[in-house]
Write a protein that holds these residues in place. Structure first.
Motif, PDB file in Angstrom:
ATOM      1  N   UNK A 199       9.701 -64.075  85.742  1.00  0.00           N
ATOM      2  CA  UNK A 199      10.057 -63.585  84.405  1.00  0.00           C
ATOM      3  C   UNK A 199       9.595 -64.568  83.329  1.00  0.00           C
ATOM      4  N   UNK A 200       9.760 -65.851  83.604  1.00  0.00           N
ATOM      5  CA  UNK A 200       9.339 -66.877  82.644  1.00  0.00           C
ATOM      6  C   UNK A 200       7.824 -66.844  82.431  1.00  0.00           C
ATOM      7  N   UNK A 201       7.055 -66.710  83.508  1.00  0.00           N
ATOM      8  CA  UNK A 201       5.594 -66.635  83.405  1.00  0.00           C
ATOM      9  C   UNK A 201       5.187 -65.369  82.659  1.00  0.00           C
ATOM     10  N   UNK A 202       5.839 -64.251  82.940  1.00  0.00           N
ATOM     11  CA  UNK A 202       5.526 -62.998  82.244  1.00  0.00           C
ATOM     12  C   UNK A 202       5.802 -63.130  80.745  1.00  0.00           C
ATOM     13  N   UNK A 203       6.899 -63.788  80.388  1.00  0.00           N
ATOM     14  CA  UNK A 203       7.216 -63.992  78.969  1.00  0.00           C
ATOM     15  C   UNK A 203       6.167 -64.874  78.302  1.00  0.00           C
ATOM     16  N   UNK A 204       5.722 -65.923  78.990  1.00  0.00           N
ATOM     17  CA  UNK A 204       4.690 -66.805  78.425  1.00  0.00           C
ATOM     18  C   UNK A 204       3.368 -66.056  78.256  1.00  0.00           C
ATOM     19  N   UNK A 205       3.018 -65.218  79.225  1.00  0.00           N
ATOM     20  CA  UNK A 205       1.785 -64.430  79.110  1.00  0.00           C
ATOM     21  C   UNK A 205       1.873 -63.459  77.941  1.00  0.00           C
ATOM     22  N   UNK A 206       3.040 -62.844  77.747  1.00  0.00           N
ATOM     23  CA  UNK A 206       3.218 -61.910  76.633  1.00  0.00           C
ATOM     24  C   UNK A 206       3.061 -62.635  75.300  1.00  0.00           C
ATOM     25  N   UNK A 207       3.557 -63.848  75.208  1.00  0.00           N
ATOM     26  CA  UNK A 207       3.417 -64.638  73.982  1.00  0.00           C
ATOM     27  C   UNK A 207       1.969 -65.008  73.718  1.00  0.00           C
ATOM     28  N   UNK A 208       1.194 -65.242  74.770  1.00  0.00           N
ATOM     29  CA  UNK A 208      -0.186 -65.718  74.628  1.00  0.00           C
ATOM     30  C   UNK A 208      -1.174 -64.606  74.306  1.00  0.00           C
TER      31      UNK A 208
END
Length: 132
Positions: free
Chosen positions: A44-53
């Protein structure tokens, strides 16, 4: 003398590396408590970071050139700043003998509504291949 200076520079660089590594280890220990401990939480944390990027300007390229025959030194340039979808801007500075002019053209989906110069198109093409 040159060997002594080289050894001194090497010793200073090694000391700086040790200090930097110690500071990095100390910082990583402080932030470990903020991360989820389970694999699903990390996903979930990686998915959130990808969404931000997604909207980050990660495709960048500069093309330098001589805009006028009488001017040398490749002082004119076009800079493409684009996100993963190819949205962003191309900035161009044309350097003349007595002045410089700067232009900005919006880019959407790797293309522009305004006509791009060959150098601007080249900057967009290079930016498309590049990723930070």
């Amino acid at each position: 003398m040159a060997v002594a200076l080289s050894l001194l520079a090497l010793a200073v660089a090694a000391a700086a590396l040790v200090v930097a590594l110690r500071n990095g280890v100390a910082r990583s220990r402080k932030t470990d408590g903020d991360l989820p401990a389970d694999a699903a939480g990390l996903r979930r944390e990686v998915a959130a970071l990808r969404a931000e990027a997604v909207g980050a300007l990660r495709h960048l390229a500069v093309v330098r050139y001589d805009a006028f025959e009488e001017m040398g030194g490749r002082l004119s340039w076009s800079l493409a700043l684009l996100d993963d979808a190819g949205d962003g801007v191309v900035l161009t500075s044309i350097r003349g003998r007595n002045e410089a002019r700067t232009y900005a053209k919006s880019v959407s989906g790797w293309a522009s509504d305004q006509e791009l110069s060959p150098e601007e198109s080249e900057a967009v093409a290079h930016a498309r291949m590049a990723r930070l």
